[in-house]
Design an enzyme around this catalytic site. Structure first.
Site, short mmCIF file in Angstrom:
data_model
loop_
_atom_site.label_atom_id
_atom_site.label_comp_id
_atom_site.label_asym_id
_atom_site.label_seq_id
_atom_site.Cartn_x
_atom_site.Cartn_y
_atom_site.Cartn_z
N LYS A 1 0.84 -1.18 -0.02
CA LYS A 1 -0.32 0.14 -0.18
C LYS A 1 1.06 0.86 -0.01
CE LYS A 1 -1.13 2.83 2.97
NZ LYS A 1 -1.71 4.05 1.87
N GLU B 1 9.08 16.71 16.68
CA GLU B 1 8.71 15.73 14.95
C GLU B 1 7.82 17.46 13.60
OE1 GLU B 1 10.43 11.51 11.54
OE2 GLU B 1 8.51 12.23 12.97
N GLU C 1 9.03 1.26 11.23
CA GLU C 1 9.94 1.94 11.67
C GLU C 1 9.36 3.59 11.44
OE1 GLU C 1 12.10 5.57 10.05
OE2 GLU C 1 12.60 4.07 8.24
N CYS D 1 13.15 11.07 7.78
CA CYS D 1 13.06 10.12 9.56
C CYS D 1 14.01 10.03 9.83
CB CYS D 1 12.25 8.96 9.41
SG CYS D 1 13.67 7.55 8.22
#
Length: 499
Positions: free
Chosen positions: A193, A401, A269, A304
């Site tokens: 996906k 973040e 992750e 990331c």
């Protein structure tokens, strides 16, 4: 750069104008519309123009794909075929991806706004991952346990079954390869996906996978939203493992879905707020400053492992921050199709507005704005490199973040203070150390709460080393032999022997 790769902005614009787009889902060897006919709009974030209307899958599509994946897995056409055959097919897929690298890179650049030079680098990583995992297939052995002469204990690795891979938009095809290459290499059936923000390269990959000889039902692609088809895959009783890269919040939700269904394995992750620590004894400050700027502003900060927290020893901080600002001034965003652009556009308006809100919050919380901070007047979603100094741990820009081109600079006086600042985070994906003192390097590396530590570099990478985090940055590892192992079940066979 290969000889056939376009060299100029005009060359890439011409190639983009001639592209065609696959917009249908790929289920059990066929390209099909979503069961209910729904579509999602793919928008070029550099221009705001519509690229294509892409199939938007939901629960019925997930059910069809998981049934096909299960049937194909049980048939053994891939799961029990000779390892050398899987190796040949995946190497053929790597070859096809390399042949079509310019097209695939262009799809990622148009879809999510990253510079074409960055997308080409991603494609090199994609090919390397496919080849590495293919070559591992016939080099991973089982084990014989030390049982004595009255028994034989065998430890076997077997494919897990059906793997759902949910990948992000910031490195669309490279992150895809990190999931599907080891899962397919291990003999699993895989349902991919892609992010609703970047589905185009995944759908083109489906064509190449079919051409490479991956059997129908072994690899499938379901474009759509996380709260629809993503949720359906996470709740499916037919899915044995779920691999995800994305936000920590979504990762937590996926673990809940696994618990509500069949306790499928979940490999995550997730987010990061990575500390990049510069000690006063480091050398070549201009080069270090350049690396520190690249660590956060590469890919518009939509990374990331971005080095978003720069920790600098106070005795050199003023001078070093000035060097970082000077380096960042040359990293302004430009047309993503221009090979000379270091930064491109933010992926969409929502992410653009999110980053702007963090910048305003940083100013209101008292951080010192050294560079950037202003929205672009251009048509697309462009933001300049932004640097804040005098950041403290309680500030939002220093803890959360942002996933954009915003650097937060902290000062410290001692090694213990640097460690305390670095580890004062919910995340633990990456960390960096710049120092010439090997004793310090070893002390700090061991005490940093991080899945990976970069010493005198940022983001040193190779397919032979694992990638992943600790704490709320996730679990499991991509790349290396460890990636293929996680998509396997370990089975013990105990055989009694006659005396």
């Amino acid at each position: 750069m290969a000889a056939d790769t376009p060299k100029t902005l005009a060359d890439w614009q011409s190639k983009a104008a001639s592209l065609s787009f696959e917009t249908r889902a790929f289920i059990n060897g066929e390209f099909v519309a979503a069961a209910d006919g729904s579509t999602l709009t793919s928008i070029n974030p550099a221009t705001g123009d519509v690229i294509a209307e892409v199939a938007s899958c939901d629960t019925p599509d997930a059910e069809r794909a998981t049934q096909a994946a299960r049937a194909t897995f049980e048939s053994g056409v891939w799961s029990r075929c000779h390892p050398s055959k899987r190796k040949r097919v995946l190497l053929r897929l790597a070859e096809l991806v390399e042949t079509h690298r310019n097209e695939l890179a262009l799809l990622d650049t148009l879809d999510m706004g990253k510079p074409i030079s960055s997308s080409l680098g991603d494609l090199a990583g994609t090919v390397a991952c496919l080849r590495y995992q293919a070559e591992c297939i016939d080099k991973l052995y089982g084990e014989v346990a030390p049982t004595g002469d009255r028994a034989l204990g065998l430890v076997l690795r077997e494919p897990m079954g059906v793997i759902a891979a949910i990948v992000p938009w910031n490195f669309p095809l490279m992150m895809t390869s990190w999931k599907i290459a080891p899962a397919l290499a291990a003999g699993n059936s895989v349902i991919l996906k892609p992010s609703e923000k970047s589905p185009l390269s995944a759908l083109r990959l489906a064509h190449l996978a079919q051409e490479a000889g991956i059997p129908d039902g072994v690899f499938q692609v379901l474009p759509g939203y996380g709260h629809t088809v993503g949720k359906a895959l996470a709740l499916s009783m037919q899915v044995d493992g779920l691999a995800f890269t994305g936000s920590t919040g979504v990762g937590k939700q996926l673990m809940q879905y696994a618990g509500q269904s069949n306790l499928k394995r979940v490999f995550l992750e997730c987010g990061g707020k990575s500390p990049n620590i510069v000690f006063a004894d480091c050398q070549h400050l201009d080069a270090v400053a350049q690396s520190a700027a690249e660590a956060i502003f590469h890919n518009q900060g939509e990374v990331c492992i971005a080095g978003s927290r720069l920790l600098v020893e106070n005795s050199i901080r003023k001078d070093f921050v000035a060097r970082v600002v000077k380096a960042a001034e040359h990293m302004q965003p430009g047309d993503p199709l221009d090979p000379d652009s270091f930064m491109g556009a933010m992926v969409d308006e929502a992410q653009y507005q999110r980053v702007l809100a963090y910048i305003r919050q940083g100013e209101s919380e008292g951080a010192t704005l050294k560079l950037g901070g202003e929205a672009s007047n251009s048509k697309g979603y462009f933001l300049p490199p932004t640097v804040f100094d005098d950041v403290t741990p309680e500030m939002s820009i220093g803890r959360e973040e942002i996933f954009g081109p915003v650097l937060s600079v902290f000062g410290f006086d001692t090694e213990e203070q640097a460690l305390a600042l670095a580890n004062d985070s919910d995340y633990g994906l990456a960390a960096g150390i710049w120092s010439q003192d090997i004793d310090r390097i070893m002390r700090v590396s061991r005490r940093l709460q991080s899945g990976q530590v970069f010493v005198n570099n940022w983001a040193g990478v190779d397919q032979t080393v694992p990638f992943g985090g600790v704490k709320q940055s996730g679990n499991g590892r991509d790349k290396s032999l460890h990636a293929q192992e996680k998509y396997c079940e370990v089975k013990t066979v105990w055989m009694s022997l006659s005396p």
